[in-house]
Design a protein around this motif. Structure first.
Motif, PDB file in Angstrom:
ATOM      1  N   VAL A  23      51.932  36.223  39.339  1.00 24.92           N
ATOM      2  CA  VAL A  23      51.031  36.947  38.937  1.00 24.92           C
ATOM      3  C   VAL A  23      51.317  37.766  37.661  1.00 24.92           C
ATOM      4  N   ARG A  26      51.345  35.834  34.468  1.00 23.83           N
ATOM      5  CA  ARG A  26      50.023  35.588  34.195  1.00 23.83           C
ATOM      6  C   ARG A  26      49.183  36.514  33.493  1.00 23.83           C
ATOM      7  N   LYS A  27      49.437  37.734  34.003  1.00 25.94           N
ATOM      8  CA  LYS A  27      48.463  38.693  33.429  1.00 25.94           C
ATOM      9  C   LYS A  27      49.229  39.198  32.037  1.00 25.94           C
ATOM     10  N   GLN A  30      47.635  36.290  29.701  1.00 25.73           N
ATOM     11  CA  GLN A  30      46.084  36.812  29.601  1.00 25.73           C
ATOM     12  C   GLN A  30      45.909  37.859  28.470  1.00 25.73           C
ATOM     13  N   ASP A  50      43.679  28.255  35.738  1.00 29.68           N
ATOM     14  CA  ASP A  50      43.768  29.781  36.300  1.00 29.68           C
ATOM     15  C   ASP A  50      43.180  30.800  35.661  1.00 29.68           C
ATOM     16  N   ASP A  54      39.649  33.038  36.312  1.00 26.41           N
ATOM     17  CA  ASP A  54      40.026  34.411  36.493  1.00 26.41           C
ATOM     18  C   ASP A  54      38.946  35.407  36.306  1.00 26.41           C
TER      19      ASP A  54
END
Length: 137
Positions: A23, A26-27, A30, A50, A54
């Motif tokens: 996670v 992934r942030k 992003q 994903d 989101d």
């Protein structure tokens, strides 16, 4: 150089796909996609599912770049909060919303208030609604 920015973003996206369980990573991906999306629309198109699904991320993007909901998951194109954010900055994002939201008077009013041309994408019944039409002109 634009090509370098796109390549860097795509590398981050590829890493996100490979590490989708992480996670925190992934942030970071992003944030990289968000910082480049305004000048490189293909970044969102090639983003992992994903990222496209989101809600928090798509809300953040849609708030600045309403057109970006085109690349959001089908589920989020049917999310009233997401579509509302998008049409407030780009009325014609209504085009990408699911049918039920094209028939939602609040959403359509927001869209035509931002851009009267968004009326084209409203449901037939709302295209004939006096309040909506007046807001569009």
């Amino acid at each position: 150089n634009d090509k370098e920015v796109v390549l860097k973003a795509l590398e981050f996206i590829q890493e996100a796909v490979q590490r989708s369980g992480n996670v925190q990573h992934r942030k970071g991906v992003q944030e990289e996609v968000f910082s480049n999306v305004h000048s490189h629309k293909c970044i969102l198109e090639l983003a992992s599912e994903d990222i496209k699904n989101d809600k928090d991320f798509i809300l953040k993007v849609a708030q600045r770049f309403g057109w970006a909901i085109f690349f959001a998951s089908e589920n989020l194109k049917n999310d009233k909060e997401v579509v509302s954010k998008a049409v407030k900055t780009f009325g014609c994002a209504l085009k990408f919303a699911r049918k039920s939201l094209k028939n939602d008077k609040d959403i359509v009013l927001q869209a035509v208030k931002q851009d009267g041309l968004a009326l084209e994408f409203a449901s037939v019944s709302l295209k004939n609604d006096k309040e909506v039409v007046l807001e569009a002109v």
